[in-house]
Design a protein around this motif. Structure first.
Motif, short mmCIF file in Angstrom:
data_model
loop_
_atom_site.label_atom_id
_atom_site.label_comp_id
_atom_site.label_asym_id
_atom_site.label_seq_id
_atom_site.Cartn_x
_atom_site.Cartn_y
_atom_site.Cartn_z
N ASN A 146 30.47 33.20 62.95
CA ASN A 146 30.32 34.51 62.41
C ASN A 146 29.74 35.40 63.53
O ASN A 146 28.85 35.21 63.97
N VAL A 147 30.50 36.47 63.41
CA VAL A 147 30.17 37.67 64.13
C VAL A 147 30.06 38.91 63.81
O VAL A 147 30.90 39.22 62.85
N LEU A 148 28.74 39.46 64.00
CA LEU A 148 28.43 40.92 63.48
C LEU A 148 28.77 42.15 64.41
O LEU A 148 28.36 41.90 65.57
N VAL A 149 29.43 42.92 64.19
CA VAL A 149 29.91 44.01 65.23
C VAL A 149 28.92 45.44 64.79
O VAL A 149 29.23 45.67 63.49
N LEU A 150 28.38 45.81 65.63
CA LEU A 150 27.30 47.01 65.23
C LEU A 150 27.48 48.17 65.87
O LEU A 150 27.94 48.29 67.00
N CYS A 151 27.49 49.21 65.16
CA CYS A 151 27.47 50.74 65.65
C CYS A 151 26.48 51.51 64.85
O CYS A 151 25.95 51.07 63.75
N THR A 152 26.59 52.91 65.08
CA THR A 152 25.41 53.53 64.23
C THR A 152 26.02 53.86 63.02
O THR A 152 25.63 53.56 62.02
N GLY A 153 27.25 54.46 62.96
CA GLY A 153 27.95 54.96 61.64
C GLY A 153 28.72 53.95 61.03
O GLY A 153 29.13 54.16 59.85
N ASN A 154 28.95 53.01 61.62
CA ASN A 154 30.14 52.08 61.04
C ASN A 154 31.30 52.66 60.43
O ASN A 154 31.72 52.23 59.47
N SER A 155 31.96 53.55 61.10
CA SER A 155 33.13 54.04 60.80
C SER A 155 34.30 53.99 61.53
O SER A 155 35.45 54.04 61.02
N ALA A 156 34.17 53.47 62.78
CA ALA A 156 35.25 53.51 63.67
C ALA A 156 35.05 52.29 64.67
O ALA A 156 35.79 51.30 64.60
N ARG A 157 34.33 52.13 65.77
CA ARG A 157 34.22 51.19 66.85
C ARG A 157 33.98 49.91 66.17
O ARG A 157 34.76 48.84 66.56
#
Length: 183
Positions: A7-18
């Motif tokens: 299981n992998v979680l990819v985080l960004c601030t807005g969770n809209s693109a990257r």
């Protein structure tokens, strides 16, 4: 051979693109070996249409994508993560929740294509570039021999992947990496 699904979680601030693009790329390129999710520290509530456009190029289903909070993944009933990657510098500098299972973490920073000003074509080119950059790092990650590496070696590898230069794009990512995904 290791049959574990990571299981992998990819985080960004807005969770809209990257982070959304990272989720899709890991799920497609991982070929069932990984289950990726994405989230944001301050989700914007909307997935960027240019991110959706990029994910459609690799056949990733986009109908259920949504911008969501990382809090959803810190609850007792959330999937236990093996890896957590931050893909924007702002999220990397924030205090993250305590993740169940104590996953391995790394920062894989990328420029924010959603911040690009200009025509739709200029924005589309920015998304294409960042998508390919994320793809290069994901390719390195999903090809790690995780069944042969101990925790310390795995940690070193995922940190090193985040430090790889993404501009200019490595030659293998510039030439037909999308073809590799679709096979």
């Amino acid at each position: 051979m290791d049959n574990k699904v990571y299981n992998v979680l990819v985080l960004c601030t807005g969770n809209s693109a990257r982070s959304i693009m990272g989720e899709g790329l890991i799920n497609v390129m991982g070929k069932g070996r990984f289950k990726a999710y994405s989230a944001g520290s301050h989700p914007g509530g909307v997935v960027n249409p240019f991110a959706i456009e990029q994910l459609k190029t690799i056949g990733y289903p986009t109908e259920t994508l949504r911008s969501k909070s990382w809090d959803e993944f810190s609850t007792p009933d959330a999937p236990v993560m093996d890896f957590v990657f931050t893909v924007c510098d702002k999220a990397a500098g924030e205090t993250c929740p305590i993740w169940p299972g104590h996953p391995l973490t790394a920062h894989w920073g990328f420029e924010d294509p959603a911040a690009v000003q200009g025509s739709d074509e200029e924005k589309r080119r920015a998304f294409q570039t960042i998508f390919r950059q994320i793809m290069c790092r994901v390719r390195a990650f999903v090809n790690l021999p995780l069944d042969k590496l101990d925790e310390a070696a795995t940690r070193q590898e995922i940190i090193a992947i985040g430090k790889t230069q993404v501009l200019p794009l490595p030659e293998e990512c510039e030439r037909g990496e999308l073809d590799v995904i679709s096979k």
